[in-house]
Design an enzyme around this catalytic site. Structure first.
Site, PDB file in Angstrom:
ATOM      1  N   THR A 140      39.670 -14.153  -3.472  1.00 27.14           N
ATOM      2  CA  THR A 140      38.234 -14.352  -3.340  1.00 27.14           C
ATOM      3  C   THR A 140      37.885 -14.944  -1.984  1.00 27.14           C
ATOM      4  O   THR A 140      38.711 -15.589  -1.342  1.00 27.14           O
ATOM      5  CB  THR A 140      37.694 -15.280  -4.448  1.00 27.14           C
ATOM      6  N   GLU A 149      32.246 -17.521  -5.266  1.00 27.03           N
ATOM      7  CA  GLU A 149      33.506 -16.876  -4.908  1.00 27.03           C
ATOM      8  C   GLU A 149      33.350 -15.373  -5.093  1.00 27.03           C
ATOM      9  O   GLU A 149      33.079 -14.897  -6.191  1.00 27.03           O
ATOM     10  CB  GLU A 149      34.640 -17.408  -5.782  1.00 27.03           C
TER      11      GLU A 149
END
Length: 204
Positions: A67, A131
């Site tokens: 992420t 994220e």
């Protein structure tokens, strides 16, 4: 979205609470393979951008889902109008970093993404984060690169899990749901939104 206690506030409002609501535990249940109407509805689309920062480093290592974290100030346009949860849309990473080219044209295309906005209850984060997982096999990380994203819809609320395997399973489902949800004309047109560079891939 349902009207649970957790979802009564935007993410930004929840961050100010002295006692944040506990995320519900994920129970085994079937999930739809596509979410949302045939085209984005308010508050979507939401446009975000910023330099990718180092996060907790566990997305790729622990979950097989690398992420990218945006700076706190970059997520205000979203956290001020949406609740915590998992979302989907498109993202694009800049080709250059520190005036050096490090990504190919394939890496800098507008690509589908899933995004988690919240505290990630399984890991008990203490800070609100956004994220973003871009669904593409990058050969290297993109810390320090500039990223632009358009959030187009909501997948599910933020949840807690009994195991890491259960979390991973839900993440994989999130990806499939995002891809199917984006494969509609009302969403696909955002791949060419003016926010993105879709011609020459300059430095963004």
């Amino acid at each position: 979205m349902n009207s649970t206690t957790q979802e009564a506030h935007t993410a930004a409002e929840t961050a100010l609470l002295d006692d944040r609501p506990t995320a519900p535990l994920r129970l085994r249940e079937s999930r739809p393979d596509r979410v949302g109407p045939e085209a984005p509805e308010p508050p979507f689309p939401i446009k975000l951008s910023g330099v990718v920062q180092r996060g907790f480093g566990r997305g790729g290592k622990d979950l097989g889902c690398p992420t990218a974290n945006l700076p706190d100030e970059s997520i205000i346009p979203m956290s001020s109008v949406t609740q915590t949860g998992v979302y989907f849309g498109y993202a694009q990473v800049s080709r250059d970093k520190d005036e050096k080219t490090s990504f190919s044209d394939e890496d800098t295309k507008v690509l589908p993404m899933v995004m988690s906005l919240g505290w990630n209850p399984f890991y008990k984060n203490e800070r609100l984060t956004a994220e973003i997982h871009i669904m593409h096999d990058f050969k290297s990380d993109f810390y320090g690169h500039y990223m632009k994203a358009i959030v187009l819809g909501y997948i599910r609320p933020e949840l807690d899990y009994v195991s890491r395997e259960a979390l991973i399973d839900d993440i994989e489902t999130d990806k499939r749901v995002a891809l199917k949800s984006l494969a509609r004309p009302g969403y696909e047109l955002f791949k060419t939104d003016p926010l993105f560079d879709t011609v020459s891939h300059p430095r963004l």
